[in-house]
Design an enzyme around this catalytic site. Structure first.
Site, PDB file in Angstrom:
ATOM      1  CD1 TRP A  57     -51.664 -83.967  54.914  1.00 10.35           C
ATOM      2  CD2 TRP A  57     -52.533 -86.031  55.044  1.00 10.35           C
ATOM      3  NE1 TRP A  57     -50.940 -84.664  55.846  1.00 10.35           N
ATOM      4  CE2 TRP A  57     -51.456 -85.927  55.945  1.00 10.35           C
ATOM      5  CE3 TRP A  57     -53.232 -87.226  54.950  1.00 10.35           C
ATOM      6  CZ2 TRP A  57     -51.045 -87.008  56.740  1.00 10.35           C
ATOM      7  CZ3 TRP A  57     -52.833 -88.301  55.744  1.00 10.35           C
ATOM      8  CH2 TRP A  57     -51.748 -88.181  56.629  1.00 10.35           C
ATOM      9  CG  ASP A  84     -44.094 -83.933  65.016  1.00 14.64           C
ATOM     10  OD1 ASP A  84     -44.221 -82.745  65.379  1.00 14.64           O
ATOM     11  OD2 ASP A  84     -43.890 -84.872  65.811  1.00 14.64           O
ATOM     12  CG  ASP A  85     -47.825 -85.133  57.409  1.00 20.10           C
ATOM     13  OD1 ASP A  85     -47.247 -86.171  57.028  1.00 20.10           O
ATOM     14  OD2 ASP A  85     -48.421 -84.363  56.641  1.00 20.10           O
ATOM     15  CB  VAL A  86     -43.474 -82.261  55.965  1.00 21.08           C
ATOM     16  CG1 VAL A  86     -43.135 -81.129  54.995  1.00 21.08           C
ATOM     17  CG2 VAL A  86     -42.301 -82.530  56.891  1.00 21.08           C
TER      18      VAL A  86
END
Length: 315
Positions: free
Chosen positions: A311, A269-271
């Site tokens: 990321w 769920d990491d933005v």
């Protein structure tokens, strides 16, 4: 002051010359890629970079070492002790070597990850762009959980500002060769605080309570890196973590990734992960959870590295 120890066996070839340690690096390691990653941290207070070298304080037994980490060529990394901070015992120097080994995740064989990335629509470009990057970690459990809590629902710049305020208010400073270096606060120091003392740093009331609660669990022996690793699986360790107030699935998986080195850890769920995928696919909308599950089908047991590499397009 906490020393860096870990009961797990570690596979690291290193040479002890007392004032300088030389660590052998895997072929799939790029000093420049890892240096570039570290250099991108805004307002970092636990290390600094100068002339292509990394400087930081590392606890070693009852001693505190200040080190300069550099590319030694021939697939080696040099760790040089500054001033008179070299540990007097081989065990102390081994603790420093172990810390650096864990910080740069030198024990992970990335060849299987790179092999699967060659045929993955998202990871192929990531590996081509950042080949040799490691999941640069946070070896200390309290620091890793604290960073996860501090970073909840705020932007990275403000998160780093809060960390600096916490470190400079409650951490351990040491001066060496005219520079001040900091160690992250011990859990004992934070456990003794009142929430109001952290709120003075502009930490929210809830985050202040969460940080103190976690510190007290560690001090009381109810939470440790060894206990979490002994859970046997990433899912079991995650289950233990999410039972702690203030730690949800995102924070738990962040700790599994950066501290416990669980390869299947996946903050789905990491933005930032969603934004990276949106960027790579060139779409206007972030992926739905169902789309992300489909896109990550081939990442089995490499979810942690896949996330870290994606990321990197943003951070």
């Amino acid at each position: 002051m906490k020393s860096y120890t870990q009961d797990q066996a570690w596979d690291c070839s290193w040479e002890d010359q007392e004032q300088v340690l030389t660590l052998s690096l895997p072929q799939e390691f790029s000093f420049s890629q890892n240096l570039d990653y570290l250099a991108g941290a805004p307002n970092e207070c636990l290390f600094h970079i100068k002339n292509g070298r990394i400087y930081r304080a590392i606890p070693a037994g009852e001693e505190l070492s200040i080190v300069e980490i550099s590319d030694a060529g021939k697939n080696d990394m040099a760790v040089r002790f500054l001033g008179d901070t070299a540990p007097k015992s081989k065990e102390g120097r081994a603790a420093v070597a172990r810390y650096v080994h864990d910080w740069f995740d030198l024990g992970t064989d990335l060849r299987p990850f790179y092999k699967l990335a060659k045929t993955d629509v998202l990871l192929q470009r990531a590996v081509d762009s950042f080949y040799g990057l490691r999941n640069v970690g946070i070896p200390d459990l309290f620091e890793a959980i604290s960073w996860g809590i501090i970073g909840q629902q705020i932007n990275m710049s403000f998160a780093y500002t809060l960390k600096r305020r916490m470190v400079e208010s409650f951490g351990t400073p040491v001066t060496c060769e005219g520079e001040v270096y900091w160690l992250f606060p011990d859990p004992e120091r934070i456990a003794a605080l009142r929430p109001e003392e952290l709120q003075e740093l502009k930490m929210t009331a809830k985050k202040s309570e969460y940080l103190i609660d976690v510190a007290r669990l560690i001090v009381e022996g109810k939470l440790s890196k060894e206990q979490l690793l002994a859970a046997g699986t990433g899912r079991a360790a995650e289950k233990q973590l999410v039972q702690i107030r203030g730690i949800g699935p995102w924070t738990a998986n962040y700790v599994l990734m950066r501290c416990l080195r669980i390869p299947s850890a996946f903050p789905i769920d990491d933005v930032g992960l969603h934004n990276a995928i949106k960027y790579l696919l060139g779409t206007d909308e972030k992926p739905t959870k169902e789309e992300l599950i489909r896109l990550s089908t081939g990442w089995n047991n490499w979810e942690s590295y896949a996330t870290f590499y994606l990321w990197r397009f943003l951070y």
